[in-house]
Design an enzyme around this catalytic site. Structure first.
Site, PDB file in Angstrom:
ATOM      1  N   HIS A  27       0.818  -1.212   0.000  1.00  0.00           N
ATOM      2  CA  HIS A  27       0.000   0.000   0.000  1.00  0.00           C
ATOM      3  C   HIS A  27       0.852   1.263   0.000  1.00  0.00           C
ATOM      4  CE1 HIS A  27      -3.322  -2.592   2.084  1.00  0.00           C
ATOM      5  NE2 HIS A  27      -3.171  -2.885   0.813  1.00  0.00           N
ATOM      6  N   GLU A  36      -3.450  -6.504  -9.597  1.00  0.00           N
ATOM      7  CA  GLU A  36      -2.094  -6.218  -9.136  1.00  0.00           C
ATOM      8  C   GLU A  36      -1.131  -7.136  -9.877  1.00  0.00           C
ATOM      9  OE1 GLU A  36      -2.231  -6.597  -4.879  1.00  0.00           O
ATOM     10  OE2 GLU A  36      -3.861  -5.153  -4.693  1.00  0.00           O
ATOM     11  N   GLU A  86      -3.442 -13.446  -3.840  1.00  0.00           N
ATOM     12  CA  GLU A  86      -2.460 -12.385  -4.035  1.00  0.00           C
ATOM     13  C   GLU A  86      -1.204 -12.601  -3.185  1.00  0.00           C
ATOM     14  OE1 GLU A  86      -3.474  -8.552  -2.185  1.00  0.00           O
ATOM     15  OE2 GLU A  86      -5.496  -9.323  -1.914  1.00  0.00           O
TER      16      GLU A  86
END
Length: 402
Positions: A232, A262, A358
């Site tokens: 982040h 992503e 992820e």
């Protein structure tokens, strides 16, 4: 002087198209009322952005002011501040009461107008502050208070067909942003310039696909070099250099619904050490996706991926859990914490859940292959296993660019 009201109804204009048909909200409210009946609550005072939006259609912008959706066995009423005028009425499925700021705590007086006093009140224990909880008790004088946050979270975890259809459109929009980023990457370009290209492409596509929606909160995190070490990390003005590791992250937001794309990328070339880590993370990603099917728990998936990485002497580079749910949530608000791929979550996957895979490996600066590697796909759990609704390719074959 004319008496100033504590609250009033300002039903300005006609109801606007909501993200879903009216029967979708009626079904959600029916499920909530079943929960209320089982718990013995006569009213729920929902205060979080995600629950207010989920049950009413209205996604508020707080700016320091309290908002609510109050649900009883017959009513669904949003409580909003005067600064928003008629917009909450137009964007909610039920009634709306506007409170004024002529005196402090008119919000709670408006809530009391719907709940009455001496009732059994459901509230969100993971959202209401201690100060606001005290005010709830002072103004509503409840017989008792019941935390409905866990039950509403479980309800939101199970997606309807309409929700899955919207999420599917959103992942396609995330792909649009990914391709725009890929086209913008070249040596000497700043992170912020690449991020803006992806964001602009997604916002234009959202406006095309959802002409009746409200447009806000769509964003991109595009990171390069050392800045890829955290998932982040915010965008900077750093200029991209040949051989840089890049992290592509697109986040289209439609009516509070969040999805993500992503990808790991490299500029121009990728060295052998980095390719080895990248390919290992891709293998982890593919293995992890193969595990996502009905009947397996989040903890089981996590332990199996841990073992996969440990066999390759890479587990020490894992930085967080392997995936999480999608729906009405964002980095601004919300979390369906009961549906995360972590060791301490025993939720069993079921058809209708939407979850990401992820995996991320982060190697420190100075180590061979330094940087953060992350691949991220969104999957719908089905009766047969899962459906991957992310389309943008992953891996070195497509993502060495510029």
């Amino acid at each position: 002087m004319t008496a100033r009201p504590e609250f009033y109804r300002f039903h300005n204009g006609e109801k606007a198209p909501l993200p879903f048909a009216k029967f979708e909200y009626e079904a959600r409210l029916a499920d909530l009322r079943d929960t209320m009946e089982q718990m013995g609550a006569s009213a729920c005072v929902l205060t979080s952005m995600h629950n207010v939006a989920y049950f009413s259609g209205f996604l508020y912008c707080s700016f320091g002011r309290p908002y609510a959706c109050v649900v009883t066995d017959t009513d669904c009423v949003t409580i909003s501040a005067g600064i928003d005028a008629g917009q909450p009425w137009r964007r909610s499925v039920g009634d709306n009461i506007t409170y004024t700021d002529w005196q402090r705590d008119n919000f709670w007086r408006a809530v009391r107008e719907v709940t009455g006093e001496n009732a059994v009140i459901g509230y969100e224990g993971d959202h209401l502050t201690l100060m606001q909880r005290d005010k709830l008790e002072d103004f509503l004088k409840p017989l008792t208070m019941l935390d409905v946050a866990p039950a509403t979270m479980r309800q939101r975890m199970m997606k309807s067909d309409a929700e899955i259809a919207l999420i599917r459109k959103c992942t396609a929009i995330a792909d649009v942003g990914g391709y725009a980023i890929r086209e913008a990457v070249r040596e000497g370009v700043r992170e912020i310039d690449v991020a803006m290209a992806g964001r602009d492409a997604m916002e234009l596509e959202i406006a095309r696909v959802f002409p009746d929606a409200e447009y806000r909160d769509t964003w991109v995190w595009f990171q390069s070099g050392l800045n890829t070490d955290g998932a982040h990390n915010p965008v900077t003005a750093r200029q991209i250099q040949r051989g840089d590791i890049l992290s592509l992250n697109t986040f289209p937001m439609v009516s509070g619904y969040y999805v993500a794309l992503e990808r790991t990328m490299f500029v121009g070339e990728v060295d052998d050490a980095s390719r080895r880590i990248w390919e290992a993370n891709v293998a982890t990603h593919e293995y992890g996706m193969s595990l996502l099917k009905p009947g397996v728990s989040c903890a089981e998936v996590t332990h199996k991926i841990n073992a996969f990485l440990e066999e390759r002497d890479l587990l020490q580079y894992r930085t967080f859990g392997y995936g999480h749910s999608f729906g009405i949530l964002s980095h601004y608000y919300g979390r369906e914490a009961g549906l995360e791929l972590r060791e301490d979550i025993d939720t069993v996957l079921q058809p209708g859940m939407v979850i990401s895979m992820e995996p991320m490996l982060t190697l420190p600066e100075g180590a061979p292959g330094a940087g953060g590697y992350r691949e991220h796909d969104v999957l719908v759990i089905t009766d047969a296993g899962h459906e991957n609704i992310t389309g943008y390719p992953y891996g070195p074959g497509f993502n060495v660019v510029g």
